[in-house]
Scaffold this motif. Structure first.
Motif, mmCIF file in Angstrom:
data_model
loop_
_atom_site.group_PDB
_atom_site.id
_atom_site.type_symbol
_atom_site.label_atom_id
_atom_site.label_comp_id
_atom_site.label_asym_id
_atom_site.label_seq_id
_atom_site.Cartn_x
_atom_site.Cartn_y
_atom_site.Cartn_z
ATOM 1 N N ASP A 1 0.866 -1.162 0.000
ATOM 2 C CA ASP A 1 0.000 0.000 0.000
ATOM 3 C C ASP A 1 0.909 1.220 0.000
ATOM 4 O O ASP A 1 2.120 1.105 0.161
ATOM 5 C CB ASP A 1 -0.878 -0.014 1.264
ATOM 6 N N TRP A 2 0.345 2.363 -0.234
ATOM 7 C CA TRP A 2 1.163 3.580 -0.272
ATOM 8 C C TRP A 2 0.191 4.724 -0.090
ATOM 9 O O TRP A 2 -0.682 4.928 -0.929
ATOM 10 C CB TRP A 2 1.868 3.689 -1.621
ATOM 11 N N SER A 3 0.317 5.403 1.022
ATOM 12 C CA SER A 3 -0.644 6.469 1.251
ATOM 13 C C SER A 3 0.087 7.752 1.623
ATOM 14 O O SER A 3 1.274 7.729 1.969
ATOM 15 C CB SER A 3 -1.629 6.077 2.346
ATOM 16 N N GLY A 4 -0.617 8.843 1.513
ATOM 17 C CA GLY A 4 -0.048 10.137 1.847
ATOM 18 C C GLY A 4 -1.169 11.140 2.041
ATOM 19 O O GLY A 4 -2.345 10.824 1.816
ATOM 20 N N ALA B 1 -6.249 15.215 4.752
ATOM 21 C CA ALA B 1 -6.867 13.891 4.769
ATOM 22 C C ALA B 1 -5.897 12.936 4.088
ATOM 23 O O ALA B 1 -4.928 13.369 3.463
ATOM 24 C CB ALA B 1 -8.206 13.905 4.058
ATOM 25 N N SER B 2 -6.180 11.648 4.230
ATOM 26 C CA SER B 2 -5.254 10.649 3.699
ATOM 27 C C SER B 2 -5.810 10.031 2.421
ATOM 28 O O SER B 2 -7.008 9.762 2.308
ATOM 29 C CB SER B 2 -5.021 9.558 4.749
ATOM 30 N N ALA B 3 -4.912 9.830 1.456
ATOM 31 C CA ALA B 3 -5.299 9.188 0.200
ATOM 32 C C ALA B 3 -4.256 8.147 -0.163
ATOM 33 O O ALA B 3 -3.128 8.187 0.331
ATOM 34 C CB ALA B 3 -5.392 10.218 -0.921
ATOM 35 N N ASP B 4 -4.652 7.191 -1.001
ATOM 36 C CA ASP B 4 -3.673 6.257 -1.553
ATOM 37 C C ASP B 4 -2.979 6.947 -2.717
ATOM 38 O O ASP B 4 -3.613 7.682 -3.476
ATOM 39 C CB ASP B 4 -4.368 4.977 -2.046
ATOM 40 N N VAL C 1 -4.100 12.876 -11.689
ATOM 41 C CA VAL C 1 -5.419 12.312 -11.988
ATOM 42 C C VAL C 1 -5.938 11.806 -10.648
ATOM 43 O O VAL C 1 -5.159 11.322 -9.819
ATOM 44 C CB VAL C 1 -5.292 11.161 -13.017
ATOM 45 N N ILE C 2 -7.211 11.948 -10.389
ATOM 46 C CA ILE C 2 -7.760 11.406 -9.142
ATOM 47 C C ILE C 2 -8.884 10.436 -9.481
ATOM 48 O O ILE C 2 -9.349 10.381 -10.620
ATOM 49 C CB ILE C 2 -8.285 12.513 -8.195
ATOM 50 N N ASP C 3 -9.267 9.638 -8.478
ATOM 51 C CA ASP C 3 -10.363 8.705 -8.747
ATOM 52 C C ASP C 3 -11.687 9.305 -8.291
ATOM 53 O O ASP C 3 -11.725 10.352 -7.623
ATOM 54 C CB ASP C 3 -10.093 7.325 -8.135
ATOM 55 N N ALA C 4 -12.757 8.620 -8.666
ATOM 56 C CA ALA C 4 -14.100 9.143 -8.404
ATOM 57 C C ALA C 4 -14.342 9.339 -6.916
ATOM 58 O O ALA C 4 -15.012 10.300 -6.514
ATOM 59 C CB ALA C 4 -15.144 8.192 -8.990
ATOM 60 N N ASN C 5 -13.805 8.440 -6.086
ATOM 61 C CA ASN C 5 -14.038 8.556 -4.645
ATOM 62 C C ASN C 5 -13.385 9.806 -4.080
ATOM 63 O O ASN C 5 -13.930 10.467 -3.199
ATOM 64 C CB ASN C 5 -13.512 7.321 -3.917
ATOM 65 N N LEU C 6 -12.164 10.119 -4.579
ATOM 66 C CA LEU C 6 -11.493 11.323 -4.104
ATOM 67 C C LEU C 6 -12.230 12.559 -4.608
ATOM 68 O O LEU C 6 -12.418 13.527 -3.859
ATOM 69 C CB LEU C 6 -10.031 11.330 -4.570
ATOM 70 N N ALA C 7 -12.691 12.480 -5.858
ATOM 71 C CA ALA C 7 -13.441 13.603 -6.406
ATOM 72 C C ALA C 7 -14.689 13.873 -5.574
ATOM 73 O O ALA C 7 -15.013 15.012 -5.234
ATOM 74 C CB ALA C 7 -13.824 13.315 -7.858
ATOM 75 N N ALA D 1 -10.802 0.730 -1.723
ATOM 76 C CA ALA D 1 -9.554 1.256 -1.182
ATOM 77 C C ALA D 1 -9.795 2.701 -0.749
ATOM 78 O O ALA D 1 -10.917 3.209 -0.841
ATOM 79 C CB ALA D 1 -8.462 1.177 -2.233
ATOM 80 N N ASN D 2 -8.754 3.337 -0.255
ATOM 81 C CA ASN D 2 -8.878 4.765 0.062
ATOM 82 C C ASN D 2 -9.086 5.541 -1.235
ATOM 83 O O ASN D 2 -8.762 5.051 -2.316
ATOM 84 C CB ASN D 2 -7.586 5.273 0.716
ATOM 85 N N PRO D 3 -9.585 6.766 -1.133
ATOM 86 C CA PRO D 3 -9.566 7.648 -2.302
ATOM 87 C C PRO D 3 -8.140 7.714 -2.838
ATOM 88 O O PRO D 3 -7.179 7.667 -2.066
ATOM 89 C CB PRO D 3 -9.991 8.996 -1.734
#
Lengths: 117, 865
Positions: free
Chosen positions: B570-573, B587-590, B622-628, B673-675
């Protein structure tokens, strides 16, 4: 021909003698129980009788049946001369040995009876 | 008894005993006479019997048992087979329970080792940051030592045909914390380069597994100190682990991924964590509890420690981070624990149902042999010996079944080990050992007692007059038999509903859109062996490779990333929107670092904007729908700015969102997964361990050869390994659920079958006993329907009680297996209704033949007697 008799063998021989023509498993066991007050197991009687018969001290004959025996015949026993001789010797030996110590014996045994345990 | 006496004495002895018995019956009581008779008979046989009588006398109940077993071959075979299957299944599942859950881990005092991780409101067991780990080491008093493991490295070792080895980075005190002593050599000096992952090559000491020592080094006793070419450099073997230490267990919760086998450890010095970076959670920490400190005391201290961490890190404060301590065994066993426990529960249900069936068969036999038993009783058989005789019969049947079952369990264990889902921990500890054999014995004994007790008691409870009271006795027994069927129905319902939930969960999972199109994609691991002077060169190296991979023939799309879905890690930040930044919130995202072709290769749909095209600047994401949805609810995210931190310890930066893609599930298909933030991989130094994805319409195997050739042109010593088609990774991920659903489903099917057979047996006997009644009813004008109604009422009585009790038990069972079930809940009525329906159908199937018989009773025949 000769040989000694165990105590229970003596009792069985005496019982057969007492019962004359009527000595078979049940009556022998009952005779001993009635006269000694002991609890006698059937197995012990048969074992002893079979041993005595092997030593030719008693003989046996197959007799009649009775309604309460569900058709099984009785086996009657008689004391043979050989057995009578051995029994007599055995009994006489005991009596001789007892002579003169009977009162001591009585005294000692009475102590055991009266709770010497 | 006669047989045990000398032939010439039988008649007189038996006659004598009979004669005296009659007299005693008169003189004393019949009961005392019977007792006397038995006692005399036994003693006579014992003293006077034929030579082998003393052997045979105690064997009488056994002989009787053998006789009664052989007398009814079909019933006996049925019982033995039922017990055999039940014992085999129970023992096999128990072997897994024993091996995986009960066998202590193979290192010193394993109960004192815990994993230290973080919980937030939406995720559990998150690794620490370097800063967290440093603080843990310096402040926590509950541990005598804390160690870390992280970053799996793949490398080719040796000359000529190199061997691919997976290595794990650990702190130098890692083995000391686990109290593992080296088999050869020592556990080495800290790695001089510190950060191995960042692509600076290897050069220091490594520890190898006993297996690698045996296979690759031919068990060479002089291996310690040997320099071995590895990647672009060399490593020095400093120690070998003992044979009984399972490296996978020790590395059980690294980011190695489900199919990765660790065979090498790279010790890294404690100075590695001095920087105390708090931007990424990648440190797997373990701690050994200090002398006299309990897990609860350590947990109490961790509450305080969580405060320390929250103070140091605003993101933690935001997420209300708590510190979790998990016993090492729990951590290693993971999801296998509820699976095995569920299987054990299911298989015990089957065993109980089998017991009820056997009890029913035996009860029927007891009833069928009433005449026989009455004669025995009249002949003076005591209740005790009747009890013993029946129990001996059951023990004999159970013994045969148990032996059969234990033998079958041996195959069961082989099958289980072969069929267990990939990634199941500690498979090698599953075996038939003394404890498992003891369990098999206990299971058999309990079967004998559970199944045999009722019939034995019933057999003992009658007297000679029973024959006359035939009917009354049979009725009383029917109540018992009816309850047994009720219990079977209840247990079957639990199993059926459980299987239904698991199956529904499995199909739900199969229908989940994971955010990628698995078909036609080959994934592989690439370990860079090149040396780079600086970070920019690392990024350029990756770009060179990425661009070469794009040229592979027949590939529709090729991409690189640092973390591949379903391959572990995993890799988050942190991230922040402008609004959040104003409140200094994070907040935290992958974070996924991807090459331009990656999202296309994975088949991830673009929802808005565009993906990377290779010409992007470092401030594009680029971000994913969940982060958006989380960061810009009800807004178009494309063109918005987001604060991200693509480099560990680096400064955060504002980046422009150029596109939004669908959410990709990462660790498992079961959970979102996380956003996620996608960052262009060619803009940061990333490596040396990367994953690739190739989409093709052609053959995946030849595709791997192409990949290998392409990499060899750019990085001749680089390692291209572990080619796994993406559909296989998906199948692996679903395998555990499929496995549990299949097994519980099989157990449920067996349970329903047994219950139907049980119902059939009970009902058949009931109809048989009431033939006369049915005949009279018919003769008096009752219709066939009237008879059917009576039978139906009887079935309904048995079913209703079972279903009501079963429904109650089902709710409890659901709570137990909740973590295994996806996409359904205990309040889901459909599954329960379906289970009840299926069970009712099975019951009707079992009842059909007896019901027909009841209807076909011919009044004339019955009344004529």
């Amino acid at each position: 021909m000769t040989g000694s008799l165990g105590e229970f063998e003596q009792l069985v021989l005496f019982a057969v003698l007492r019962l004359r023509d009527e000595a078979y498993g049940v009556s022998i066991r009952r005779e001993i129980e009635a006269n000694t007050g002991r609890d006698v197991s059937a197995g012990a009687v048969y074992t002893t009788l079979s041993r005595l018969e092997k030593r030719r001290f008693v003989s046996s004959r197959v007799g009649e049946t009775a309604p309460e025996r569900t058709g099984q015949r009785r086996k009657y026993y008689l004391v043979e001369p050989e057995g009578a001789a051995t029994l007599r010797r055995s009994y006489t030996d005991s009596r001789r040995m007892a002579r003169g110590v009977l009162s001591t014996l009585e005294g000692l045994a009475a102590r055991a009876d009266s709770g010497g345990e | 008894m006669r047989r045990l006496l000398p032939r010439d004495a039988r008649e007189f002895v038996v006659g004598d005993l009979d004669e005296e018995f009659r007299r005693y019956v008169v003189e004393r009581t019949p009961a005392r006479a019977r007792r006397w008779y038995r006692w005399q008979a036994v003693r006579t046989i014992w003293r006077f019997g034929s030579p082998n009588a003393r052997v045979e006398l105690p064997a009488i109940p056994i002989r009787d048992a053998v006789r009664s077993v052989l007398w009814r071959p079909i019933a006996s075979i049925t019982i033995v087979a039922t017990i055999g299957i039940a014992v085999a299944a129970t023992t096999t599942v128990y072997s897994a329970l024993d091996g995986v859950l009960l066998t202590p881990l193979a290192f010193g005092d394993p109960d004192r080792v815990v994993r230290v991780s973080l919980d937030t409101d939406d995720s559990q067991g998150v690794p620490l940051t370097a800063g967290d780990f440093r603080d843990l080491g310096s402040t926590a008093r509950s541990f005598s030592s804390v160690a870390a493991l992280w970053g799996t490295v793949a490398m080719a070792i040796g000359e000529g045909r190199p061997v691919e080895v997976q290595a794990l980075q650990v702190t130098t005190n890692y083995f000391a914390t686990l109290q593992i002593e080296p088999y050869l050599g020592d556990f080495g000096n800290p790695h001089p380069d510190g950060n191995v992952e960042m692509g600076t090559g290897l050069g220091g000491d490594v520890v190898i597994s006993h297996t690698l020592w045996a296979t690759y080094f031919g068990s060479d006793p002089t291996v310690v100190g040997r320099r071995v070419p590895a990647g672009s450099g060399t490593v020095v073997v400093s120690g070998v682990l003992p044979p009984d230490v399972d490296p996978q267990t020790v590395a059980g919760y690294s980011n190695a991924g489900p199919r990765t086998r660790i065979d090498m450890w790279i010790p890294v010095g404690p100075g590695y964590f001095d920087g105390g970076n708090r931007s990424a959670n990648w440190v797997e920490a373990i701690g050994r509890l200090a002398e006299g400190v309990s897990v609860e005391e350590a947990r109490a201290e961790m509450v305080t420690f969580a405060m320390v961490l929250r103070e140091a890190s605003p993101a933690y404060e935001e997420a209300e981070v708590r510190v979790r301590l998990t016993p090492a065994l729990h951590e290693v066993v993971g999801q296998a624990r509820p699976t095995i426990q569920t299987l054990m529960g299911a298989v015990v249900c089957v065993l109980l149902i089998a017991c009820a069936n056997i009890a029913n068969i035996l009860l029927a036999q007891v009833l069928a042999s009433r005449g026989d038993a009455a004669v025995r009783s009249a002949m003076g058989e005591s209740r005790w010996s009747a009890f013993l005789r029946t129990l001996a019969t059951t023990c004999l049947l159970a013994g045969a079944g148990g032996a059969l079952g234990t033998a079958a369990a041996w195959f069961g264990v082989q099958l289980l080990r072969a069929a267990a889902p990939p990634g199941w921990p500690r498979l090698e500890t599953i075996q038939i050992d003394l404890r498992v054999l003891t369990f098999a014995l206990l299971a058999t004994a309990s079967t004998a007692i559970l199944a045999g007790m009722l019939p034995a008691l019933r057999e003992a409870r009658r007297d000679a007059a029973d024959v006359l009271r035939d009917r009354v006795n049979a009725r009383g027994s029917h109540g018992v038999r009816r309850s047994l069927v009720g219990a079977q129905v209840a247990l079957s319902l639990v199993l059926l509903a459980g299987a239904g939930w698991l199956l529904k969960g499995f199909t739900t999972l199969q229908g989940v859109e994971p955010g990628f199109q698995a078909e036609g994609v080959l994934t592989f691991l690439y370990q860079d062996s090149r040396s780079y002077p600086d970070g920019a060169a690392v990024a350029a190296g990756a770009r060179a490779l990425g661009e070469r991979l794009e040229l592979i023939p027949n590939a529709t799309a090729v991409g690189l990333t640092q973390r591949m879905p379903l391959r572990g890690g995993d890799w988050s930040g942190p991230y922040a929107t402008e609004a959040m930044q104003a409140d200094s919130a994070q907040a935290s995202a992958d974070y996924r670092f991807v090459s331009p072709g990656y999202l296309a290769a994975m088949g991830t749909s673009l929802l808005a904007g565009r993906v990377f095209d290779g010409a992007e600047s470092p401030d594009m994401i680029v971000i994913d729908a969940n982060l958006a949805a989380a960061a810009f609810p009800n807004e178009n995210a494309v063109g918005k700015r987001l604060w991200v931190q693509p480099q560990w310890g680096g400064q955060g930066q504002w980046s422009r969102i150029v596109g939004v893609v669908e959410h990709m599930r990462h660790a498992t298909i079961a959970r979102e997964a996380n956003p996620t933030v996608y960052y262009p991989i060619f803009q940061v130094p990333m490596g040396p361990r990367l994953y690739g994805a190739v989409r093709t319409t052609g053959d995946l195997t030849t595709m791997f050869e192409h990949v290998r050739d392409a990499v060899a042109e750019i990085d001749p010593r680089g390692l291209v390994a572990q080619p796994i088609p993406l559909p296989e990774l998906v199948a692996d991920d679903l395998a555990a659920t499929r496995f549990t659903a299949t097994l519980v489903g099989a157990f449920a099917a067996a349970a329903v079958l047994l219950a139907a057979v049980g119902l059939y047996g009970v009902l058949a006997l009931w109809v048989q006993e009431r033939r006369f009644e049915f005949g009279v009813r018919r003769a008096l004008g009752a219709s066939r329907e009237g008879v059917v109604a009576i039978v139906a009422r009887e079935i309904a009585t048995m079913l209703t009680v079972g279903l009501v009790v079963g429904a109650g038990m089902t709710a409890a069972a659901y709570r137990f297996m909740e973590s295994l079930v996806h996409g359904t809940s205990s309040s889901d009525p459909a599954v329960l209704v379906a289970a009840i329906g299926a069970l009712a159908l099975a019951a009707i199937g079992g009842a059909a033949i007896p019901a027909r018989r009841a209807i076909q009773v011919d009044p004339v025949n019955v009344l004529r007697g």
